[in-house]
Design a protein around this motif. Structure first.
Motif, PDB file in Angstrom:
ATOM      1  N   ALA A  96       3.278  -4.987   0.366  1.00 25.62           N
ATOM      2  CA  ALA A  96       2.299  -6.069   0.420  1.00 25.62           C
ATOM      3  C   ALA A  96       2.291  -6.859  -0.875  1.00 25.62           C
ATOM      4  N   ARG A 113       2.502  -3.390   3.917  1.00 28.91           N
ATOM      5  CA  ARG A 113       1.855  -4.302   4.875  1.00 28.91           C
ATOM      6  C   ARG A 113       1.355  -3.514   6.078  1.00 28.91           C
ATOM      7  N   LYS A 114       0.344  -4.051   6.688  1.00 30.22           N
ATOM      8  CA  LYS A 114      -0.181  -3.434   7.905  1.00 30.22           C
ATOM      9  C   LYS A 114       0.269  -4.237   9.111  1.00 30.22           C
ATOM     10  N   TYR A 161      -0.857   3.363   4.221  1.00 28.31           N
ATOM     11  CA  TYR A 161      -0.215   2.129   3.748  1.00 28.31           C
ATOM     12  C   TYR A 161       0.055   2.142   2.243  1.00 28.31           C
ATOM     13  N   THR A 237       8.076  -8.307   9.618  1.00 26.11           N
ATOM     14  CA  THR A 237       7.774  -8.999   8.356  1.00 26.11           C
ATOM     15  C   THR A 237       8.221 -10.454   8.386  1.00 26.11           C
ATOM     16  N   ARG A 240       5.981 -13.855   9.083  1.00 30.29           N
ATOM     17  CA  ARG A 240       5.215 -14.650   8.116  1.00 30.29           C
ATOM     18  C   ARG A 240       5.774 -16.053   7.980  1.00 30.29           C
TER      19      ARG A 240
END
Lengths: 633, 287, 359, 343
Positions: A96, A113-114, A161, A237, A240
């Motif tokens: 993250a 990251r979640k 996490y 991911t 984003r």
């Protein structure tokens, strides 16, 4: 009568051939049942994959890595783009944010990251990271086993996490193991591997994907792999940056260079990984839709790797910096550039690739120092640096290339590089004579009276431009009276390079992040602690087996400063000055990759004007390309 | 000999064509000694110039004049093929004649060796040899190795001829007249197998030069020594085909094809001239 | 050993004997068979050992090749490489003494097992070969047989009808194509049919994304992809068979039995087939058997130029990677195949040519 | 040696089986750059009557085989028929097989005209069993079912005292004599009108020779065929031929009934041939003929025999003697008889 019968036979054979080739539904190399408009076809530079059904990248074997597996299916914590990046060169991927070290660099904490999911609907968590590390430590022989074992004291997941690494010794660069420039430690799915008895013998087929694409189908003979955009691509991911353009990706083995050109001209290969300069020129000439990194000459993308003449400094002949310098002064870099790249490359006099962020960080600031740099030939002092060589190359090319060659000095410097060493046979002669070499009847002999012979090892058609550079250098040295010969190592090069079984070789022992000024990527491995004894295998990347107490000091200090600390730039410059004085390798140019992109079906490829990532399609970060690609109208 | 060549030249169109082709190729290769540039040097002329008056066959992307490069390459390639053919002929003759004449365990032993050479796959072997010997793998070394592997088929052929010769009366006569094995083989049998040797030599050259081209294309030869294969290797390296530098490939192909067709035609007509069958008839006296 | 009475078959029948009886012949044949089998075994043993020694003399270290593949891949610390080296050495079984390795090799060979490939560890060598073999064998067997058939047919006709202009022209074409280095011809075909007139696929063994199963679609695709590689092999191959057959036939047509049959008014087709071609067949069949044995070497250049899957590139890759397990696997199969071809021909020769004596 | 008595007078009513008129056959070659014309057969006329064995004798190189090849229609370059006609009782109007249409040739071959070749070693396909050869050669002419043909074959072999097992043999499995007997069987199986036999017994040992000759004679008598028998061996001719023609250097020099010739040879060459036959009781070697047969590419002018002839006269080297009848059925070409108007 019989003749007629024979004719009939032949005629019917020919008819049969025509008939077979008749059905128009078969294209040439296009996948069946996939709309061309939804498909991006890329070259897998690994060629034909021997062990095609092997996807366990954590075990070493002949499975493919650049078949899309590392580009689109796997993921890891961070990425450093060799170019500008979509959102800066640094990208937090599965992590993250940036790695958090404790003050003495013995602990690294990572926040994850979640909401990221494996393609089989299992959520990605800290357990996967821990499993990645622990599985490899427990199985020596796995790809990253040794690195993890030598660094990691323990790894824990305090929550779903967060991961905390406790290190065996201070290491301010530990995170780079999980940072992709080209590849890195990929995260493995714990829920798959925990059921496997021996992860070394597990083929991971069909692969569970953590990236935006999943395996659609592949050729058991290793000629092609097709990946399909995940339905839940928005749980990866890459989401984003938006939805990737192509629904399907095909990584294929297009064969030898001629065929790559033909395939792209036929619009059946969207991205060629690399090709000989002439192939690139032919494409630029014949195809209106082909685009390369530079719009015109020199086309290719300069990689953050630095081909050089690498001396085996454990060889008595090359222990002496004066000899190395003499050999450097015998090289006419313009001839080498023309021979290797037809001028289409960026030269560098110093031991850092002239690409990415480096010219601003290193090349430009060091220019003044280089101009005033002197060497002592024993008879006199000379200033070998010629800052105009880049310009000279551009001027030399302008008559035949015309408009394509920039005239703005800044652009010239960016495209062709800045300065290099002026050929100076006189100084070279003085240097050699100073060290006891003698020239008799136009032939150099060594101090102990033998013929001065140098073998220049090259890889052959696996790296054509390096082979050409080596051939030219051999010719230049030969003209100076040295018994130089090319040594075509072909597939034996890695073995011989590691064994130190060569005089000199054309290759690179310098490579960097490109998008980041830190030099530890290669420099750490140049520490004398890793230099093997003669005859023993040398670990990468110090192929020149050069050890220098001064350099060790620089390296040791870099290890104690932060990745982003400006001090590391200063230390980098120290290294450059030392390397110029000692000349352990003769840096030549950036390794230019002629990636050719066909805009017939897709537009939005990364280019020098829009350098959001590098276009070379086998790099792990080439995934960033897919979110910018749009179907051509 | 000269008379025979004159007759052949006058009577056989094939011979004339073959002779002209071979003569042309030989002439071209003989010019190699007059090359104005060292054959291994690059960038001595402007690159990529199409055939013109200044550069008859154009220039390569490496800045070499195709004409001179080809001339040297032809000389080297011909020399290579000839050396392989010659050495392998000698081995094939010795083994074939001895095996066919002696028979028995000598024959069995020699043919076991022979068959071993036939079955061992050559290409990986040559590649490994290349890796082991590196730059000691000169063209001569390669020629020697190829010669060592290029005799087995022909030795079998010669052996079968030798076996038939052995059954002939004159062999017995020679034997009774006290000639040694060596004398019988060299003086009596050798002349009869020469036609076979002659025709297989041609095939052997095609084979060895073809293999040299293959190895060179794969990069397993000394590519800096100009040969036909070496030229193709460098042309490939520079994507000459697609880059439009067709003359770099076309002229070597044309030359090597001319050479082979010429040699073939010569071999065929010369073979007809010294037809082994008619020789056997007259000498064997069976008819 | 076989005695092949070549030109002077007449000498074979010794005047005293009438019909030799089957029994004696059979026991003679049996002894011959045993001896020939023994020789076959010997050749295999020597051949495989030579291959073993040579591959193990290779300067390429498979461990080093693996490591270089791995380390070029990411940022691997130097101190880790040494650990990786020893781990791999153990994994690949290279720690054993040379004698033990040799023993293991033979004990595996005798069970027709080549062990694991080192460069594709732990995939068995036999799996890798099994994947490539059908393509190679299919392409090469078919094109060899077609080239053989076509070359012999045309060569036979050309030797028999020496005046036919069409056949002469074909001869010129076949002979003219024959000496062109294979690589060049293949490349020319590729450029003509893949680029100038793009009607044929130029890469791969079948269309992408088509499951390899026995469907019409797949078979058609395989055939279509095989056209160019096969054509190149056939064009080059026809010439030598053509030349061989033509010279054999032009010798045979002057034989008395052909003249006699012509005088007897035997139909031309029968003369051509049973008197001319049939009698020229034995040496050509020998050649065919050897060529068919040789296909297990693969066709490196074909595979390289046309991107065709097969043993040839597997073999060269294996040599590069220092994967001697794989090199030995492929060479052993090839050695066995060629020797078996030679053996088969020797054993069958008495059937092809009744003059051949077994002694 | 004795000759068989044969009617000397032809029956005028029935046309001869074979008549050759003024046949000239040259070999025209361009070998080794020299244009050569070899007049192998140079103006020969002869007839073979029905039911007779006509023998043709002469040294090798005298043109016997060339003549046979012409009759058999086996003309291959460089051989060329330059002039003359060859007519058969079963095929006339074309002037020879070489001029007849293929269908006619096919009709005639083996059914009407068969051939026993010189040296049976190589005349049978070594890779074919004899049965197949019989089928290839004869079956298309005989017709019927294969069983019928096989029965016919067995009967024929039985007539010739041959074991039927030869049918299953390959040529090399038979002895030379066996092979030649099989060839005779092959040549006669279709009961042809004319059999051309070219040196049928050369290279056989004497006993076998006799057997084979007897066989030819026997089957010829039984079938009433005509035989044109060529051999250099005068002994053979004395044994089987009814009439005899003597050839020298492309010319027919003498022709008569066998008994007549042996009793009264006229031409010096014939005399020489007959006198060279070995006789029991000879102790001194008889003197041979000096010189060698002429080079037919460049034959001597006039009578071709004159350089070797003990009786040579001036005229002999100037012009060639014509073939004249000296007695009924006895013709000779020699000035010695020409001028004197017959001896």
């Amino acid at each position: 009568m019989c003749c007629i019968r024979a004719m009939r036979l032949i005629a019917s054979a020919l008819l049969l051939l025509l008939f077979l080739s008749a059905p128009p539904s078969y294209g040439q190399g296009l996948p069946q049942d996939i709309p061309r408009k939804e498909l991006l076809i890329l070259e897998n530079p690994e060629g034909t994959i021997k062990n095609a059904g092997w996807f366990n990248i954590w075990a070493i074997n002949a499975g493919s890595q650049s078949n899309g597996l590392q580009q689109v299916a796997l993921d890891t914590l961070w990425y450093i783009d060799p170019e500008a990046g979509l959102d800066g060169a640094w990208d937090n991927s599965l992590a993250a944010d940036k790695p958090q070290y404790n003050s003495d660099f013995t602990e690294m904490r990572v926040n994850l990251r979640k909401g990221i999911f494996w393609s089989d609907n299992v959520e990605f968590t800290a357990d996967d990271v821990v499993a990645t590390v622990m599985t490899q430590i427990m199985h020596p022989g796995m790809r990253f086993s040794a690195v993890m074992a030598s660094n990691v004291a323990s790894v824990e997941a305090p929550d779903r996490y967060t991961v905390v690494f406790k290190l065996k010794h201070p290491n301010s660069r530990f995170h780079t193991n999980f940072t992709v420039r080209w590849g890195a430690v990929w995260i493995l799915p714990k829920h798959v591997f925990e059921k496997v008895d021996d992860p070394l013998r597990f083929n991971f087929n069909k692969p569970i994907s953590l990236g935006a694409y999943e395996l659609h189908s592949y050729d058991p003979n290793g000629k092609w792999y097709i990946w399909q955009l995940r339905r839940d691509w928005d749980r990866t991911t890459l989401a984003r940056f938006g939805k990737p353009g192509p629904k399907y990706l095909a990584y294929i083995d297009p064969g030898p260079p001629d065929k790559r050109v033909i395939l792209q001209l036929n619009h059946e290969l969207d991205v060629i990984h690399d090709i000989a300069p002439e192939g690139m020129f032919a494409l630029a000439r014949q195809s209106k839709t082909t685009r390369a990194w530079f719009k015109g000459f020199p086309y290719g993308h300069p990689d953050p790797t630095l081909p050089a003449v690498i001396f085996n400094t454990q060889n008595d002949l090359f222990k002496n910096p004066d000899v190395r310098w003499a050999l450097a002064l015998l090289i006419d870099i313009k001839a080498v550039v023309m021979a290797a790249y037809r001028g289409a490359c960026t030269i560098s006099a110093i031991g850092v690739p002239p690409t990415g962020a480096h010219p601003e960080t290193y090349h430009q600031p060091m220019e003044e120092w280089l101009k005033s740099f002197e060497i002592d030939t024993g008879k006199r002092k000379i200033r070998p640096y010629d800052p105009t060589i880049g310009k000279q190359i551009a001027d030399m090319l302008r008559p035949s290339m015309g408009e394509q060659i920039p005239s703005d000095p800044k652009e010239v410097a960016r495209a062709f590089g800045m300065g290099w060493w002026k050929p100076d046979p006189q100084a070279a002669q003085e240097l050699l004579e100073k060290e006891g070499f003698a020239k008799r009847n136009g032939a150099w002999t060594t101090p102990d009276g033998r013929l001065f012979s140098i073998r220049v090892m090259v890889e052959g058609d696996l790296r054509p431009v390096m082979t050409r550079a080596g051939t030219m250098i051999v010719q230049l040295w030969k003209q100076a009276g040295i018994d130089a010969k090319i040594d075509l190592a072909q597939g034996t090069l890695p073995t011989r390079r590691a064994a130190g079984d060569f005089d000199t070789l054309i290759g690179w022992s310098v490579e960097t992040w490109g998008g980041h000024q830190d030099l530890s990527y290669f420099l750490d491995s140049w520490h004398s602690q890793f230099v093997a004894e003669p005859g023993k295998s040398q670990p990468l990347r110090n192929w020149q087996r050069w050890s220098s107490p001064a350099l060790d000091k620089i390296i040791e200090e870099i290890r104690t400063v932060d990745f982003d600390d400006p001090r590391s730039i200063e230390l980098g410059k120290e290294y450059i000055k030392l390397a110029v004085k000692e000349m352990p390798t003769i840096p030549l140019m950036a390794y230019t990759v002629f990636t050719a992109m066909d805009q017939t079906y897709w537009t939005g490829f990364p280019t020098a004007e829009n350098p959001y990532t590098n276009p070379v399609p086998n790099w792990g970060n080439s995934r960033y390309m897919f979110v910018r690609l749009k179907p051509a109208s | 000999m000269a008379g025979a060549i004159r007759d052949l030249f006058r009577d056989h169109a094939e011979f004339r064509i073959g002779a002209v082709l071979v003569a042309f190729v030989l002439l071209l290769s003989a010019l190699a000694s007059f090359s104005p540039y060292p054959p291994e040097s690059v960038y001595v002329v402007p690159p990529d110039v199409p055939p013109s008056l200044a550069y008859w066959f154009g220039t390569t992307s490496r800045g070499q004049d195709v004409f001179w490069e080809l001339s040297v390459a032809l000389r080297n390639t011909l020399l290579f093929g000839a050396v392989v053919a010659m050495i392998s002929r000698v081995i094939a003759l010795v083994i074939g004649l001895l095996s066919g004449y002696k028979g028995g365990w000598v024959d069995r032993a020699l043919m076991s060796v022979n068959d071993t050479f036939i079955v061992i796959p050559l290409l990986p072997l040559l590649v490994l040899f290349y890796f082991v010997m590196r730059d000691r793998m000169s063209w001569l070394a390669l020629a020697l190795i190829m010669a060592c592997f290029g005799w087995a088929y022909d030795a079998r052929l010669i052996r079968s001829v030798a076996m038939s010769l052995k059954a002939r009366e004159f062999t017995q006569t020679s034997l009774f007249s006290g000639m040694s094995t060596r004398e019988i083989l060299v003086q009596e049998h050798l002349p009869h197998v020469m036609p076979v040797v002659f025709s297989t030599a041609m095939n052997n050259m095609v084979w060895s030069i073809g293999l040299e081209v293959t190895l060179a294309v794969l990069g397993f030869t000394d590519v800096n020594r100009p040969t036909i294969g070496g030229m193709i290797y460098w042309a490939n390296q520079h994507a000459a085909m697609v880059a439009g530098v067709w003359w770099w490939i076309a002229f070597p192909i044309a030359a090597v094809t001319m050479m082979f067709i010429g040699l073939f035609l010569l071999a065929v007509t010369a073979n007809a001239y010294i037809d082994p069958r008619s020789r056997f008839r007259t000498i064997g006296g069976a008819f | 050993m076989l005695r092949i009475a070549s030109y002077e078959a007449a000498d074979c029948g010794d005047p005293g004997s009438f019909l030799r009886h089957g029994g004696a012949l059979m026991s003679g044949y049996f002894a011959f068979l045993l001896r020939r089998l023994g020789q076959f075994g010997l050749v295999l043993f020597i051949g495989i050992n030579v291959a073993y020694v040579i591959t193990h003399a290779s300067p390429i270290d498979p461990v080093e090749q693996s490591i270089s593949a791995v380390t070029s891949f990411g940022n691997t610390a130097p101190d880790a490489v040494e650990q990786m080296r020893s781990a791999l050495r153990e994994l690949y079984g290279l720690g054993a003494t040379p004698l033990d390795q040799y023993r293991l090799f033979w004990s595996r060979i005798l069970r027709a097992d080549f062990g694991p490939s080192l460069s594709a560890f732990p995939t068995p060598v036999s799996t890798l070969i099994g994947r490539a073999l059908p393509w190679t064998a299919g392409l090469l067997a078919v094109s060899t047989i077609i080239a053989w058939g076509l070359g012999n047919l045309l060569g036979g006709l050309a030797g028999y009808y020496q005046k036919s202009r069409t056949l002469r022209l074909m001869g010129v074409v076949a002979i003219g194509l024959h000496p062109i280095p294979y690589y060049i011809l293949a490349l020319l075909l590729l450029i003509v049919f893949g680029y100038l007139w793009p009607v044929l696929p130029i890469a791969g063994g079948s269309a992408m994304n088509l499951p390899q199963s026995l469907t019409m679609e797949f078979v058609a695709s395989v055939l279509q992809h095989a056209i160019l590689p096969a054509l190149s092999l056939i064009l080059i191959g026809v010439g030598s068979w053509f030349i061989g057959m033509r010279s054999l036939v032009s010798n045979i047509v002057t034989e008395d039995y052909v003249v006699y049959a012509e005088l007897a008014g035997v139909r031309p087709w029968r003369i051509l087939s049973s008197y001319v071609m049939r009698n020229a067949m034995a040496p050509q069949l020998t050649g065919l058997a050897m060529s068919l044995g040789g296909i297990f070497n693969g066709a490196v250049i074909t595979e390289k130029v046309f991107g065709y899957p097969g043993l040839g590139s597997l073999l060269v890759d294996a040599v590069y990677a220092g994967d001697y397990g794989l090199v030995l696997g492929v060479t052993t199969i090839s050695i066995v195949a060629v020797s078996a071809g030679v053996l088969a021909i020797d054993l069958l020769y008495p059937l092809l040519d009744p003059r051949v004596k077994v002694n | 040696m004795h000759a068989q008595a044969v009617p000397d007078v032809p029956s005028e009513a029935v046309p001869p089986m074979l008549s050759v008129r003024d046949l000239r056959t040259y070999y025209r070659a361009n070998r080794l750059g020299i244009k050569r014309e070899v007049k192998a057969v140079d103006g020969i006329s002869l007839t073979v009557r029905r039911g007779e064995i006509y023998g043709l004798a002469g040294e090798s190189g005298s043109g016997k085989s060339t003549l046979l090849n012409c009759v058999a229609g086996a003309i291959r370059p460089p051989m060329e028929i330059v002039g003359g006609d060859i007519d058969f009782a079963f095929l006339s109007g074309y002037g020879g097989l070489h001029r007849a249409p293929p269908a006619e040739v096919a009709r005639v071959r083996w059914r009407h005209l068969s051939y026993i070749m010189q040296g049976s070693m190589n005349v049978l396909n070594p890779l074919r069993r004899l049965r197949s050869v019989f089928v290839d050669f004869a079956y298309p002419h005989v017709g019927g079912t294969r069983q019928q043909f096989e029965r016919q074959l067995h009967a024929h072999l039985a007539r010739l005292n041959l074991d039927r097992s030869v049918l299953s043999a390959y040529p090399h499995e038979l002895s030379g004599g066996m092979r030649q007997r099989a060839t005779v069987a092959l040549a006669t199986v279709c009961r042809p009108d004319l059999i051309i036999a070219d040196e049928p017994t050369t290279a056989l040992d004497v006993l076998v020779q006799k057997e084979v000759l007897g066989m030819i004679r026997g089957i010829q008598r039984e079938m009433g065929s005509s035989v044109l028998l060529v051999t250099h061996d005068m002994g053979v001719h004395a044994h089987v031929s009814d009439r005899l023609g003597i050839m020298y250097a492309g010319h027919l020099v003498e022709e008569a009934g066998t008994a007549e010739i042996f009793r009264n040879p006229l031409h010096p060459y014939t005399k020489h041939l007959i006198s060279s036959l070995p006789r029991i009781g000879d102790d001194a070697p008889r003197c041979g003929l000096g010189g060698a047969p002429p080079n037919l590419a460049d034959p001597p002018l006039g009578c071709r025999f004159h350089p070797r002839c003990p009786l040579a006269m001036k005229v002999c080297s100037g012009e060639a003697p014509a073939m004249l009848e000296t007695a009924p059925g006895h013709r000779v070409a020699c000035f010695a008889y020409n001028q004197s108007g017959g001896a």
